[in-house]
Write a protein that holds these residues in place. Structure first.
Motif, PDB file in Angstrom:
ATOM      1  N   GLN A 141      -5.631   6.886   8.876  1.00  0.00           N
ATOM      2  CA  GLN A 141      -7.091   6.957   8.871  1.00  0.00           C
ATOM      3  C   GLN A 141      -7.627   8.381   9.010  1.00  0.00           C
ATOM      4  O   GLN A 141      -8.777   8.647   8.656  1.00  0.00           O
ATOM      5  N   ASP A 224      -8.133  -3.436   4.990  1.00  0.00           N
ATOM      6  CA  ASP A 224      -9.046  -2.769   5.922  1.00  0.00           C
ATOM      7  C   ASP A 224      -9.673  -1.538   5.266  1.00  0.00           C
ATOM      8  O   ASP A 224     -10.879  -1.283   5.408  1.00  0.00           O
ATOM      9  N   ARG A 228     -13.539  -0.894   4.849  1.00  0.00           N
ATOM     10  CA  ARG A 228     -14.067   0.211   5.652  1.00  0.00           C
ATOM     11  C   ARG A 228     -14.746   1.272   4.801  1.00  0.00           C
ATOM     12  O   ARG A 228     -15.728   1.897   5.222  1.00  0.00           O
ATOM     13  N   ALA A 266      -7.663   0.315  15.937  1.00  0.00           N
ATOM     14  CA  ALA A 266      -8.969   0.023  15.337  1.00  0.00           C
ATOM     15  C   ALA A 266      -8.816  -0.882  14.122  1.00  0.00           C
ATOM     16  O   ALA A 266      -9.679  -1.725  13.851  1.00  0.00           O
ATOM     17  N   ILE A 267      -7.712  -0.725  13.392  1.00  0.00           N
ATOM     18  CA  ILE A 267      -7.496  -1.563  12.214  1.00  0.00           C
ATOM     19  C   ILE A 267      -7.368  -3.023  12.616  1.00  0.00           C
ATOM     20  O   ILE A 267      -7.983  -3.912  12.014  1.00  0.00           O
ATOM     21  N   ARG A 269      -8.511  -4.520  15.249  1.00  0.00           N
ATOM     22  CA  ARG A 269      -9.802  -5.049  15.713  1.00  0.00           C
ATOM     23  C   ARG A 269     -10.730  -5.321  14.538  1.00  0.00           C
ATOM     24  O   ARG A 269     -11.416  -6.341  14.494  1.00  0.00           O
ATOM     25  N   ARG A 270     -10.756  -4.400  13.561  1.00  0.00           N
ATOM     26  CA  ARG A 270     -11.659  -4.589  12.417  1.00  0.00           C
ATOM     27  C   ARG A 270     -11.252  -5.796  11.587  1.00  0.00           C
ATOM     28  O   ARG A 270     -12.108  -6.554  11.123  1.00  0.00           O
ATOM     29  N   ALA A 273     -12.244  -8.944  13.340  1.00  0.00           N
ATOM     30  CA  ALA A 273     -13.697  -9.114  13.241  1.00  0.00           C
ATOM     31  C   ALA A 273     -14.097  -9.554  11.829  1.00  0.00           C
ATOM     32  O   ALA A 273     -15.001 -10.382  11.657  1.00  0.00           O
ATOM     33  N   ALA A 274     -13.409  -9.014  10.815  1.00  0.00           N
ATOM     34  CA  ALA A 274     -13.724  -9.384   9.429  1.00  0.00           C
ATOM     35  C   ALA A 274     -13.420 -10.857   9.167  1.00  0.00           C
ATOM     36  O   ALA A 274     -14.162 -11.530   8.436  1.00  0.00           O
TER      37      ALA A 274
END
Length: 384
Positions: A141, A224, A228, A266-267, A269-270, A273-274
């Motif tokens: 990232q 992701d 993103r 963070a990946i 978690r995202r 959430a997605a």
């Protein structure tokens, strides 16, 4: 979308009746190795063990037992082949038939204590990515977006080597291949041009998964990235509805993979959430466990692909279903063999079977004799 090339004359389907061929080796050598591994990994009782052994004793194609939930479908698909040897029918059909019979033998679909138990689960569990791999992909990232895009396609592409059935067959045969990372077709630039973040509407990207474990991880990180960076408004991740071809990804495998991301990722978690908000949707269909190619897909799947900004097909099995499991000349146009597909399509595939299209004239002659089945070469092909 580019102008379509004329539809080529269809060559014959690949079969397994040549004892020296790769397809014959799959039915003769790989399938017994797969059954042996299942028997070693899962403590099935004697009736199941006998049923699995029967799979290997008689290669004759017969109807599914009448209590199989999908016996009528298989009656229809198998009608031209009943009474013939699996070595004499189309290779793709024979492989699918083997896995369906294996699931029946283990009671995966039938009422009882083994219903819903993945017979390949122990193999998948032993081939999961470690935290080091997870953190390495997480660290991408920090790179500029173009470098991230290039690295993630490469990771998703070469992750397709993580095919447990393929690896098992190579070990059983005592074969060691030098794996030279070599893209024989590389449409990566066209893929990212089509997925430019400035594209009108962005829309949905369909990703049709192949293997779980070490291949699914970079697929999820690629998904992701698409979300993103705004290259997709939403992503559909298509998975198998039942265990298939040993390591193919199921919904349970996706959830297991998400749980492996470190708590500070963070990946991870995202992506979770997605899933909750619907920008990442898991999709499956009985078609994915049927002995069919994509021209025979149900209207519901065709509608999803037709509405997508791009469909990304991962892996060798999806490639064979896309272009047709036939003895194509290697220079046959990828555009012509995929012209029926209802929307833009990309194939990311490590080459592990005989089917190849879209090579430049003379390119195949410069490659090693075993290049189609060694797993050392790959292709990124796009019809945008």
């Amino acid at each position: 979308m580019p102008a379509e090339s004329p539809v080529p004359v269809l060559p014959p389907p690949i079969r397994s009746d040549d004892p020296a061929s790769f397809p014959a080796s799959v039915l003769r050598d790989r399938h017994p190795a797969i059954v042996a591994r299942v028997l070693a990994d899962v403590p099935f009782a004697a009736p199941v063990r006998r049923s699995l052994a029967t799979l290997l004793q008689d290669p004759t194609v017969t109807p599914l037992p009448r209590d199989a939930h999908d016996c009528e479908d298989w009656d229809r698909w198998g009608e031209p082949y009943f009474g013939r040897s699996m070595f004499e029918v189309p290779f793709l059909w024979a492989e699918n038939y083997f896995y369906r019979r294996l699931l029946y033998a283990t009671g995966y679909h039938e009422p009882g204590p083994w219903r819903g138990i993945d017979p390949f689960g122990p193999q998948k569990a032993a081939d999961v990515p470690g935290e080091e791999e997870l953190r390495a992909l997480d660290a991408l990232q920090v790179l500029p977006e173009e470098e991230q895009a290039s690295a993630l396609v490469a990771a998703s592409l070469w992750g397709n080597r993580a095919d447990l059935g393929f690896q098992l067959a190579q070990r059983e045969a005592g074969e060691v291949h030098e794996r030279v990372d070599d893209l024989v077709v590389d449409d990566t630039d066209l893929l990212w041009k089509h997925l430019d973040r400035r594209g009108a509407g962005n829309g949905t990207v369909c990703v049709v998964a192949d293997n779980a474990g070490r291949e699914l991880l970079p697929d999820l990180v690629l998904i992701d990235f698409l979300l993103r960076t705004g290259r997709a408004a939403r992503v559909e991740l298509h998975v198998k509805p039942a265990p298939y071809f040993v390591s193919d990804a199921l919904t349970a495998d996706v959830l297991d993979e998400l749980r492996r991301f470190p708590a500070d990722s963070a990946i991870g978690r995202r992506l979770s959430a997605a899933l909750r908000d619907g920008t990442l949707e898991l999709v499956t269909d009985a078609f994915y466990c049927a002995p069919l190619e994509f021209p025979q897909m149900p209207e519901s799947l065709a509608a999803r692909f037709g509405a997508a900004r791009l469909t990304i097909l991962k892996g060798d099995l999806n490639y064979r279903r896309l272009v047709g499991d036939r003895s194509w000349p290697a220079e046959t146009s990828f555009l012509s063999t995929t012209g029926y597909f209802p929307g833009p399509v990309a194939a990311l595939r490590t080459v592990k079977s005989d089917v190849v299209v879209g090579l430049a004239a003379g390119a195949a002659a410069k490659l090693p004799a075993s290049w189609r089945t060694s797993g050392a070469f790959a292709m990124v092909q796009v019809r945008a």
